[in-house]
Every structure is written in C-alpha cells, then in structure tokens.
Scaffold this motif. Structure first.
Motif, mmCIF file in Angstrom:
data_model
loop_
_atom_site.group_PDB
_atom_site.id
_atom_site.type_symbol
_atom_site.label_atom_id
_atom_site.label_comp_id
_atom_site.label_asym_id
_atom_site.label_seq_id
_atom_site.Cartn_x
_atom_site.Cartn_y
_atom_site.Cartn_z
ATOM 1 N N TYR A 163 0.514 -9.306 -0.645
ATOM 2 C CA TYR A 163 0.060 -7.938 -0.902
ATOM 3 C C TYR A 163 0.337 -7.562 -2.359
ATOM 4 N N GLN A 164 -0.587 -6.833 -2.972
ATOM 5 C CA GLN A 164 -0.427 -6.366 -4.357
ATOM 6 C C GLN A 164 -0.584 -4.855 -4.421
ATOM 7 N N LEU A 165 0.112 -4.217 -5.356
ATOM 8 C CA LEU A 165 -0.091 -2.781 -5.601
ATOM 9 C C LEU A 165 -1.404 -2.641 -6.365
ATOM 10 N N THR A 166 -2.433 -2.200 -5.676
ATOM 11 C CA THR A 166 -3.750 -2.105 -6.274
ATOM 12 C C THR A 166 -4.544 -1.027 -5.557
ATOM 13 N N ILE A 167 -5.691 -0.645 -6.124
ATOM 14 C CA ILE A 167 -6.532 0.373 -5.485
ATOM 15 C C ILE A 167 -7.364 -0.200 -4.344
ATOM 16 N N THR A 168 -7.277 -1.516 -4.102
ATOM 17 C CA THR A 168 -7.970 -2.098 -2.944
ATOM 18 C C THR A 168 -7.256 -1.648 -1.672
ATOM 19 N N PRO A 169 -7.961 -0.963 -0.753
ATOM 20 C CA PRO A 169 -7.263 -0.418 0.426
ATOM 21 C C PRO A 169 -6.873 -1.483 1.438
ATOM 22 N N ALA A 170 -5.750 -1.249 2.112
ATOM 23 C CA ALA A 170 -5.298 -2.133 3.188
ATOM 24 C C ALA A 170 -5.861 -1.620 4.509
ATOM 25 N N LYS A 171 -6.176 -2.527 5.409
ATOM 26 C CA LYS A 171 -6.617 -2.120 6.738
ATOM 27 C C LYS A 171 -5.391 -1.651 7.540
ATOM 28 N N THR A 204 19.088 7.215 -5.941
ATOM 29 C CA THR A 204 17.738 6.768 -6.291
ATOM 30 C C THR A 204 16.804 7.047 -5.126
ATOM 31 N N GLY A 205 15.652 7.612 -5.421
ATOM 32 C CA GLY A 205 14.641 7.830 -4.397
ATOM 33 C C GLY A 205 13.314 7.264 -4.873
ATOM 34 N N ILE A 206 12.621 6.551 -4.007
ATOM 35 C CA ILE A 206 11.327 5.947 -4.365
ATOM 36 C C ILE A 206 10.275 6.367 -3.342
ATOM 37 N N ILE A 207 9.100 6.719 -3.841
ATOM 38 C CA ILE A 207 7.964 7.070 -2.998
ATOM 39 C C ILE A 207 6.788 6.202 -3.431
ATOM 40 N N VAL A 208 6.257 5.420 -2.502
ATOM 41 C CA VAL A 208 5.118 4.551 -2.800
ATOM 42 C C VAL A 208 3.920 5.028 -1.979
ATOM 43 N N SER A 209 2.778 5.216 -2.637
ATOM 44 C CA SER A 209 1.544 5.593 -1.943
ATOM 45 C C SER A 209 0.499 4.529 -2.224
ATOM 46 N N VAL A 210 -0.060 3.950 -1.158
ATOM 47 C CA VAL A 210 -1.079 2.905 -1.329
ATOM 48 C C VAL A 210 -2.294 3.252 -0.479
ATOM 49 N N PRO A 211 -3.508 2.883 -0.941
ATOM 50 C CA PRO A 211 -4.720 3.278 -0.218
ATOM 51 C C PRO A 211 -4.898 2.524 1.093
ATOM 52 N N VAL A 212 -5.472 3.234 2.065
ATOM 53 C CA VAL A 212 -5.674 2.684 3.407
ATOM 54 C C VAL A 212 -7.135 2.867 3.816
ATOM 55 N N PRO A 230 -14.532 21.414 -9.644
ATOM 56 C CA PRO A 230 -15.656 22.232 -10.101
ATOM 57 C C PRO A 230 -16.947 21.405 -10.116
ATOM 58 N N PRO A 231 -18.096 22.047 -9.833
ATOM 59 C CA PRO A 231 -19.378 21.332 -9.902
ATOM 60 C C PRO A 231 -19.557 20.735 -11.296
ATOM 61 N N PRO A 232 -20.272 19.619 -11.400
ATOM 62 C CA PRO A 232 -21.050 18.955 -10.340
ATOM 63 C C PRO A 232 -20.284 17.899 -9.564
ATOM 64 N N VAL A 233 -18.963 17.832 -9.712
ATOM 65 C CA VAL A 233 -18.190 16.786 -9.024
ATOM 66 C C VAL A 233 -18.048 17.140 -7.543
ATOM 67 N N SER A 234 -18.421 16.210 -6.684
ATOM 68 C CA SER A 234 -18.353 16.458 -5.241
ATOM 69 C C SER A 234 -16.924 16.258 -4.729
ATOM 70 N N PRO A 235 -16.615 16.787 -3.538
ATOM 71 C CA PRO A 235 -15.264 16.605 -2.985
ATOM 72 C C PRO A 235 -14.889 15.133 -2.850
ATOM 73 N N ARG A 236 -13.601 14.877 -2.945
ATOM 74 C CA ARG A 236 -13.069 13.518 -2.838
ATOM 75 C C ARG A 236 -12.056 13.445 -1.697
ATOM 76 N N VAL A 237 -12.030 12.304 -1.034
ATOM 77 C CA VAL A 237 -11.086 12.055 0.057
ATOM 78 C C VAL A 237 -10.229 10.839 -0.310
ATOM 79 N N PHE A 238 -8.913 11.025 -0.288
ATOM 80 C CA PHE A 238 -7.977 9.933 -0.565
ATOM 81 C C PHE A 238 -7.103 9.744 0.676
ATOM 82 N N THR A 239 -7.084 8.533 1.218
ATOM 83 C CA THR A 239 -6.246 8.245 2.389
ATOM 84 C C THR A 239 -5.214 7.201 1.988
#
Length: 229
Positions: free
Chosen positions: A3-11, A142-150, A119-128
């Motif tokens: 697994y890599q930290l990347t914008i490619t979403p994991a199933k 120490t506190g760490i928060i990791v967010s990865v796309p799904v 603001p227009p003309p940019v349409s809404p975005r969904v990030f999961t």
C-alpha cells in the motif's frame, strides 16, 4: 508493504491497517523538512512542496506551524483534530457543507464522506476517506491523523451514503507534536485532485494558500468555542 500513500482510492475490502498507515505517515513526515520551501503565510505557517514522484498520483504540499498554549494546548488541538475530525472541520472550513460517517471500523478507524460546495462555475465535490488516528501520551506527546481515499463502489449500501457530485480525492497526514517548551507543532502534508475539469496547474497553484488558511480558520473557531465553554 504494497500500500502507498497516494490519491488512488482503496476498496473497502482492501483498507490498509493502522500499523501500515502509521508507518507510511511517519516515513513521509520525516521527509517534509527537505521538501522545497515555499511562502510563509499568516506570519506563522511555513509551506513546503514536493513534485510528483513515481508512486504519486499528484504533487505533495505541506505546512508547519508552531503554537503557544494561548493558541491551544496539545490536548486542545487533539480534542478537535484527533477526535471527530471530519465533523469539526465542517465548523471551520466553509466549503464543507455535509459530513457523513459511512462506517466506523474501530476506535481508531472511520470512513467519512465529505460534501464540498464552491462558487460557480465549480460544481460540488465529494471526498470519501478512511481516517486513522494514533495518540502517544508519553513525552513527547504525539498525535497523528491519516486520511486516505476510499472507493465505496463495491458496497452499494455504503455507496448510497455519498452525496451526488464530482468525486475528488485526497490523502493527508497530520502530526501534532508537543515540544519541550510546551508549544505544539502542527505539521500537515497532503496530495490531492479536485476531479472534474479543473486544470491541474490551477488546482496546484492555490494549494499552499488553501492549506495555510486552515490554520487561522481553525484557531478562530476554536477560540470562539473555548470562550463559550
């Protein structure tokens, strides 16, 4: 470690473990000081960037700021960024209009979907994203928060919880570190794509300013709720 930290979403069936994400997060954080130094924003937020590497889906951007206890203590930062982070972000990031908890996997891992409007003309975005948290309470705290796309597509019931909109993707790693003088360092690195037809150079050119603005936005919101409690 495949697994890599990347914008490619994991199933959903292939989500990385806490241990994998924490190891990758620490590895990435240790490199951020060597990235290209960018502008200083708001007199306190130093930005950095790293061009897209062979395993990256997009370039990386980072910011680092150090905060005295008057801003917030380590525990105060963690209470808002290490717990219910997505819901709290909706309170200080104007573009986030809705946050839905898709699935709580464990005490430290939760899938959220965030609905952004612009603001227009940019349409809404969904990030999961899958958000994973880790807290080390002995010195230095120490506190760490990791967010990865799904990608929820293989689970129709979970996918129903996503709002309608163009799907964007981001990966981010945040670290809160209590320093010897009692101050707290807040370090964040992120790589993202807004999706849709926004040209990459436009999205990338605004990233440093956008991620830096989150710091004063957070502090302004936090001080309002700190004073009212």
């Amino acid at each position: 470690m495949s697994y890599q930290l990347t914008i490619t979403p994991a199933k959903v069936s292939e989500l990385p473990s806490d241990e994998t994400l924490l190891a990758l997060a620490n590895e990435l954080l240790q490199t951020t000081d060597s990235w290209k130094k960018g502008k200083l924003y708001h007199k306190t937020v130093q930005t950095y960037s790293r061009s897209k590497g062979p395993n990256d889906g997009a370039p990386w951007h980072a910011r680092v700021s150090v905060h005295a206890k008057e801003d917030a203590t380590f525990d105060e930062f963690w209470s808002k960024l290490g717990q219910n982070k997505a819901e709290n972000e909706k309170e200080f990031i104007d573009a986030i209009k809705k946050v839905t908890e898709v699935k709580r996997i464990s005490e430290t891992q939760t899938i959220y979907t965030l609905y952004y409007t612009f603001p227009p003309p940019v349409s809404p975005r969904v990030f999961t994203v899958l958000q994973t948290t880790y807290l080390k309470e002995d010195t230095p705290k120490t506190g760490i928060i990791v967010s990865v796309p799904v990608d929820l597509s293989e689970d129709p019931e979970l996918a129903k919880l996503e709002e309608k909109g163009t799907k964007g993707r981001y990966v981010s790693v945040e670290r809160l570190l209590e320093l010897e003088d009692g101050k707290t360092e807040w370090r964040m690195a992120t790589s993202s794509t807004p999706g849709g037809s926004i040209p990459t150079f436009i999205a990338e050119s605004s990233m440093a300013g956008q991620i830096s603005a989150d710091v004063p936005h957070f502090l302004h919101w936090f001080h309002k709720i700190r004073e009212s409690s």
